[in-house]
Design a protein around this motif. Structure first.
Motif, mmCIF file in Angstrom:
data_model
loop_
_atom_site.group_PDB
_atom_site.id
_atom_site.type_symbol
_atom_site.label_atom_id
_atom_site.label_comp_id
_atom_site.label_asym_id
_atom_site.label_seq_id
_atom_site.Cartn_x
_atom_site.Cartn_y
_atom_site.Cartn_z
ATOM 1 N N GLN A 99 0.826 -1.203 0.000
ATOM 2 C CA GLN A 99 0.000 0.000 0.000
ATOM 3 C C GLN A 99 0.869 1.266 0.000
ATOM 4 O O GLN A 99 2.059 1.229 0.319
ATOM 5 C CB GLN A 99 -0.914 0.000 1.225
ATOM 6 C CG GLN A 99 -2.227 -0.740 1.015
ATOM 7 C CD GLN A 99 -3.205 0.060 0.168
ATOM 8 O OE1 GLN A 99 -2.857 1.056 -0.470
ATOM 9 N NE2 GLN A 99 -4.469 -0.370 0.155
ATOM 10 N N ASP A 100 0.261 2.360 -0.372
ATOM 11 C CA ASP A 100 0.929 3.665 -0.412
ATOM 12 C C ASP A 100 1.633 3.921 0.918
ATOM 13 O O ASP A 100 1.026 3.865 1.986
ATOM 14 C CB ASP A 100 -0.123 4.746 -0.691
ATOM 15 C CG ASP A 100 0.483 6.076 -1.043
ATOM 16 O OD1 ASP A 100 1.341 6.561 -0.277
ATOM 17 O OD2 ASP A 100 0.085 6.640 -2.082
ATOM 18 N N SER A 101 2.935 4.192 0.848
ATOM 19 C CA SER A 101 3.730 4.329 2.081
ATOM 20 C C SER A 101 3.307 5.535 2.921
ATOM 21 O O SER A 101 3.598 5.579 4.114
ATOM 22 C CB SER A 101 5.214 4.454 1.726
ATOM 23 O OG SER A 101 5.454 5.624 0.949
ATOM 24 N N ARG A 102 2.586 6.480 2.310
ATOM 25 C CA ARG A 102 2.215 7.693 3.035
ATOM 26 C C ARG A 102 1.095 7.466 4.041
ATOM 27 O O ARG A 102 0.855 8.324 4.890
ATOM 28 C CB ARG A 102 1.802 8.788 2.035
ATOM 29 C CG ARG A 102 2.953 9.290 1.165
ATOM 30 C CD ARG A 102 2.478 10.138 0.014
ATOM 31 N NE ARG A 102 1.674 9.362 -0.952
ATOM 32 C CZ ARG A 102 1.281 9.830 -2.138
ATOM 33 N NH1 ARG A 102 1.613 11.079 -2.506
ATOM 34 N NH2 ARG A 102 0.572 9.081 -2.954
ATOM 35 N N VAL A 105 0.770 3.933 8.199
ATOM 36 C CA VAL A 105 0.542 4.081 9.635
ATOM 37 C C VAL A 105 -0.940 3.941 9.988
ATOM 38 O O VAL A 105 -1.294 3.607 11.125
ATOM 39 C CB VAL A 105 1.091 5.435 10.135
ATOM 40 C CG1 VAL A 105 0.257 6.597 9.603
ATOM 41 C CG2 VAL A 105 1.180 5.469 11.656
ATOM 42 N N ASP A 106 -1.814 4.163 9.003
ATOM 43 C CA ASP A 106 -3.257 4.067 9.242
ATOM 44 C C ASP A 106 -3.808 2.656 9.029
ATOM 45 O O ASP A 106 -5.029 2.469 9.072
ATOM 46 C CB ASP A 106 -3.994 5.040 8.311
ATOM 47 C CG ASP A 106 -3.587 6.485 8.549
ATOM 48 O OD1 ASP A 106 -3.396 6.841 9.736
ATOM 49 O OD2 ASP A 106 -3.457 7.248 7.579
ATOM 50 N N ALA A 107 -2.919 1.696 8.792
ATOM 51 C CA ALA A 107 -3.335 0.291 8.583
ATOM 52 C C ALA A 107 -4.402 0.174 7.513
ATOM 53 O O ALA A 107 -5.519 -0.293 7.753
ATOM 54 C CB ALA A 107 -3.825 -0.316 9.889
ATOM 55 N N PRO A 108 -4.090 0.570 6.263
ATOM 56 C CA PRO A 108 -5.089 0.522 5.189
ATOM 57 C C PRO A 108 -5.443 -0.921 4.806
ATOM 58 O O PRO A 108 -4.754 -1.876 5.175
ATOM 59 C CB PRO A 108 -4.392 1.245 4.038
ATOM 60 C CG PRO A 108 -2.938 1.072 4.313
ATOM 61 C CD PRO A 108 -2.808 1.108 5.798
ATOM 62 N N ILE A 109 -6.485 -1.042 4.063
ATOM 63 C CA ILE A 109 -6.944 -2.353 3.593
ATOM 64 C C ILE A 109 -5.816 -3.071 2.876
ATOM 65 O O ILE A 109 -5.027 -2.462 2.144
ATOM 66 C CB ILE A 109 -8.171 -2.177 2.670
ATOM 67 C CG1 ILE A 109 -8.787 -3.535 2.334
ATOM 68 C CG2 ILE A 109 -7.817 -1.401 1.402
ATOM 69 C CD1 ILE A 109 -10.104 -3.426 1.581
ATOM 70 N N LEU A 110 -5.684 -4.357 3.118
ATOM 71 C CA LEU A 110 -4.736 -5.279 2.478
ATOM 72 C C LEU A 110 -3.302 -5.159 2.992
ATOM 73 O O LEU A 110 -2.474 -6.039 2.725
ATOM 74 C CB LEU A 110 -4.718 -5.099 0.945
ATOM 75 C CG LEU A 110 -6.044 -5.300 0.207
ATOM 76 C CD1 LEU A 110 -5.880 -4.914 -1.259
ATOM 77 C CD2 LEU A 110 -6.500 -6.743 0.323
#
Length: 556
Positions: A99-102, A105-110
């Motif tokens: 996922q996008d490294s930016r 920290v928000d624990a995005p999907i996948l």
């Protein structure tokens, strides 16, 4: 160029031709650079199949197999095959979108910590942190994978880091001369131990095949007049299966190995894991006082679990060639004559073993359901010369090893860990790596269902792979294991979750739905003609063979 395009340039400069994979959203910026790269994308319908195909390609070519999987779920799907590749020491390069490294920290999907997921099965695992470092990271991964001891590596590629423009020439990894020679003193000591033996024995591991050292091992074994065994769970052709000195693989249990080594007064182990067992059992594999020389390009393997008399860290091909030369210089006329006599006795003994196996298959000629000995003897009779067998036949494996010839380099590949779902995908990679050879996948009926998607990939690329399925409608190897463990349910004839019936699986319908020719064999009289027709078919074919559903217990 953007980072993704540079990575494609690095792969091409490294000699990579194929990228195996199953795409997902996080891989799109990376794959956007593929159409103009000169690389060919081999689409699999599930990540385990993609990793298996790359693994098969890596093993068959001895160079990089490159696979791209889809972030955490895709890597998780492929980890069982990555585990196999690690044990097989395949130079596999696994990449995954991240996922996008930016906003990681928000624990995005996948998303997940992909490095932690992969590192226990890789030589090096890393997540790219800046677009500018991506080419250097890939060059390092390519170098590490192919440097002995070879093995898988992993790179996570955050999707936002694939699009920035970067300055890099797209060069491949540096050439590394990594074939080490044995120390002269150790070589002399090994020649002394083996040259003085009256009953020498050689254990050949898969590392012999990886090093391309089969001819050197044959020359040394013939010079010594030594009996040759494969390591327990050998899964490569390290010694010709039709050679008079060959005695097959050692049974994967310490007591069985110890019995096999009794009566010998020196052992040479080359390129092997000493040893991989099937189940726990007490005891040591080496009889007390037996001199053991171990040669390997991986220092970790030397005396890893059991002490040896002499360990030599060197390239197996170079080490065997120099050891053979040292033996030739050391052995006098009496030693050469004794070696010739041993070889003649071993050849006579092997002829008896082969005759018994042939008689056992002949006795099953009219048997119905079809016996496994008859199946594999018939397959051996119709196999084209130089054919390659990729095996995951489980309870049928002993028959495959007994009857199929495996007499040329690269003629046999098997699942190193017993991982199911490997062989059909691996056959795709092996066939792409071996366009002039016929590839046959011998895969148990239960194993087929772990990765049938590979049949579609074979059909898409019109690969002439013939899949032979010994079908006993069960997990027969587990039933045999329950009996061997003396478990109460087995004594009552109850085997929970081990029968593939009610309904039985329609393998013909499955294969045809994926674009593959499929035939069923129920009687021994039709077996040869159906096998021959499917082997001659220009595209992929599957032969579903109804075999005897009986089984015998497995003990250690």
């Amino acid at each position: 160029m953007n980072a993704a395009a540079v990575l494609m340039e690095v792969l091409r400069a490294a000699g990579v031709r194929y990228v195996f994979g199953n795409p997902g959203t996080t891989e799109l910026p990376f794959l956007d650079a593929l159409p103009d790269s000169g690389l060919e994308y081999v689409l699999a319908l599930q990540e385990a199949t993609a990793v298996a195909a790359a693994d098969g390609y890596a093993q068959a070519t001895g160079t990089h197999g490159v696979v791209n999987v889809h972030v955490a779920p895709g890597l998780a799907n492929g980890i069982s095959i990555l585990h196999n590749a690690a044990r097989a020491k395949s130079p596999l390069v696994v990449t995954a979108g991240q996922q996008d490294s930016r906003f990681l920290v928000d624990a995005p999907i996948l998303a997940a910590d992909l490095v932690r997921m992969a590192e226990q099965f890789t030589k090096w695992a890393y997540e790219v942190r800046r677009a500018e470092e991506a080419p250097a990271a890939l060059r390092r991964a390519l170098k590490v994978a192919l440097t002995p001891p070879t093995g898988p590596v992993f790179l996570a590629l955050p999707m936002d880091l694939m699009t920035p423009l970067i300055e890099d020439a797209g060069e491949g990894p540096p050439p590394v001369a990594a074939r080490t020679r044995p120390e002269p003193g150790a070589l002399a000591r090994a020649a002394e131990i083996l040259g003085a033996a009256r009953a020498p024995l050689v254990i050949a591991g898969d590392g012999v095949a990886r090093a391309g050292a089969g001819a050197e091992l044959v020359a040394l074994a013939e010079r010594l007049g030594a009996r040759v065994h494969g390591e327990p769970f050998y899964r490569r052709t390290s010694f010709p299966g039709t050679h008079p000195l060959w005695r097959g693989g050692l049974y994967p249990g310490p007591a069985a190995v110890r019995r096999a080594l009794e009566g010998f007064d020196a052992v040479l182990i080359v390129g092997a894991t000493v040893f991989t067992w099937f189940l726990h059992a007490p005891g040591a594999p080496f009889p007390r006082g037996l001199p053991v020389v171990q040669l390997d390009d991986d220092a970790w393997e030397i005396g890893r679990s059991w002490p040896v008399t002499l360990g030599i860290v060197a390239d197996p091909r170079a080490g065997l060639a120099e050891l053979d030369a040292a033996l030739a210089a050391r052995m006098g006329e009496a030693e050469r004559r004794a070696a010739a006599e041993r070889a003649a006795a071993l050849a006579a003994s092997r002829a008896e073993v082969v005759a018994r196996a042939r008689a056992a298959a002949e006795a099953e000629r009219e048997r119905r359901p079809i016996g496994q000995a008859h199946l594999f003897a018939t397959l051996a009779a119709v196999l084209p010369r130089g054919a390659v067998v990729v095996d995951e036949s489980a309870s049928s494996l002993p028959f495959a090893l007994r009857y199929l010839p495996f007499d040329t380099p690269g003629s046999f590949y098997g699942s190193k860990t017993g991982t199911l779902g490997w062989a059909l995908g691996a056959a795709v990679g092996v066939q792409l790596a071996s366009p002039g050879r016929k590839v046959v996948a011998t895969v148990g009926d239960g194993s087929v269902m772990y990765a049938p998607q590979a049949l579609w990939t074979a059909a898409r690329h019109r690969l002439p792979i013939t899949c032979v399925v010994p079908n006993n409608a069960s997990y027969a190897i587990l039933k045999a294991g329950m009996l061997g463990l003396d478990l109460a349910s087995a004594k009552r004839g109850i085997f929970p979750g081990m029968d593939l019936v009610e309904p039985e699986i329609d393998y013909l319908g499955l294969a045809r739905a994926l674009g593959v020719r499929a035939e069923r064999v129920d009687t021994p009289g039709e077996l040869r003609d159906v096998l021959a027709a499917c082997l001659a078919h220009p595209g992929p074919a599957l032969v579903d063979v109804a075999i005897d559903r009986g089984f015998t217990e497995v003990r250690v």
